[in-house]
Design a protein around this motif. Structure first.
Motif, PDB file in Angstrom:
ATOM      1  N   THR A  46      30.957  38.334  39.881  1.00  0.00           N
ATOM      2  CA  THR A  46      32.209  38.616  39.164  1.00  0.00           C
ATOM      3  C   THR A  46      32.842  37.268  38.859  1.00  0.00           C
ATOM      4  O   THR A  46      32.903  36.346  39.672  1.00  0.00           O
TER       5      THR A  46
ATOM      6  N   ARG B 193      36.158  34.894  36.787  1.00  0.00           N
ATOM      7  CA  ARG B 193      37.611  35.203  36.354  1.00  0.00           C
ATOM      8  C   ARG B 193      37.875  34.030  35.376  1.00  0.00           C
ATOM      9  O   ARG B 193      37.514  32.854  35.540  1.00  0.00           O
TER      10      ARG B 193
ATOM     11  N   THR C  97      38.951  39.371  34.038  1.00  0.00           N
ATOM     12  CA  THR C  97      37.704  39.437  34.882  1.00  0.00           C
ATOM     13  C   THR C  97      36.390  39.959  34.300  1.00  0.00           C
ATOM     14  O   THR C  97      36.545  40.840  33.229  1.00  0.00           O
TER      15      THR C  97
ATOM     16  N   ARG D  64      32.918  41.234  34.944  1.00  0.00           N
ATOM     17  CA  ARG D  64      31.971  41.763  36.014  1.00  0.00           C
ATOM     18  C   ARG D  64      30.606  42.562  35.321  1.00  0.00           C
ATOM     19  O   ARG D  64      31.093  43.147  34.118  1.00  0.00           O
TER      20      ARG D  64
ATOM     21  N   GLU E  48      43.573  41.749  32.537  1.00  0.00           N
ATOM     22  CA  GLU E  48      44.130  42.115  33.862  1.00  0.00           C
ATOM     23  C   GLU E  48      45.552  42.755  33.476  1.00  0.00           C
ATOM     24  O   GLU E  48      46.159  42.281  32.464  1.00  0.00           O
TER      25      GLU E  48
END
Length: 190
Positions: free
Chosen positions: A6, A8, A19, A21, A78
């Motif tokens: 993952t 960021r 993010t 992932r 986010e």
């Protein structure tokens, strides 16, 4: 490397953190919704039109990770106040480490309609690029390639913002590539 990771991208003064992932089954509904956008359908293939197709697409991305042939990331924005993160796009690294002496790999991306114009693609691409060189430089990765059709001005802007310089014009190859393309390149820092 085939262990999922993952990544960021930090928030900016005007945009939330991202993010990146690996894709999972919980992303299917958002993936199908993103593919309802005609602009995305024009540039990204194959189309994802149903939950079943979305689940097959996600399972293919999971197999890609497991085999180490392709590393696709769901890009999530986010949200404030612990609200669920929203699907903002997709970035992928493909062809890394395939074949002896292969020093290049390819990157790709798309942005969901609801997230366009907020710098999601350049930030996600920069995060993917840094990870690719950090993770695969010791295996010989020296250059990342980014391809798009010449009429995809938005992809050209993303490439340039992300430090991918125009390398050359590629001739069309109908029916898959009906128009000429741009090949952008980004080399590993020395």
């Amino acid at each position: 490397m085939n262990t999922p990771v993952t990544l960021r991208a930090a928030a900016t003064p005007t945009a939330p953190a991202l993010t990146l992932r690996p894709w999972c089954a919980q992303d299917v509904a958002a993936l199908v919704e993103a593919y309802r956008d005609p602009d995305l359908r024009r540039w990204a293939s194959p189309p994802v039109e149903s939950e079943d197709e979305g689940l097959r697409w996600v399972r293919d991305r999971e197999r890609d990770w497991a085999s180490g042939t392709r590393f696709g990331f769901a890009v999530l924005e986010e949200a404030p106040d612990a609200a669920p993160r929203q699907l903002a796009g997709h970035v992928v690294l493909k062809g890394v480490g395939q074949g002896p002496g292969k020093a290049s790999a390819e990157v790709g991306y798309w942005t969901a309609a609801r997230a366009r114009g907020r710098g999601v693609a350049p930030r996600a691409l920069e995060t993917l690029t840094a990870w690719a060189f950090r993770s695969f430089r010791a295996e010989g990765l020296e250059c990342l390639e980014l391809l798009h059709q010449v009429d995809n001005a938005a992809s050209c802007r993303v490439a340039e913002k992300s430090g991918y310089m125009l390398g050359r014009i590629l001739p069309s190859a109908p029916p898959t590539y009906p128009l000429d393309g741009h090949l952008h390149l980004r080399r590993a820092a020395v």
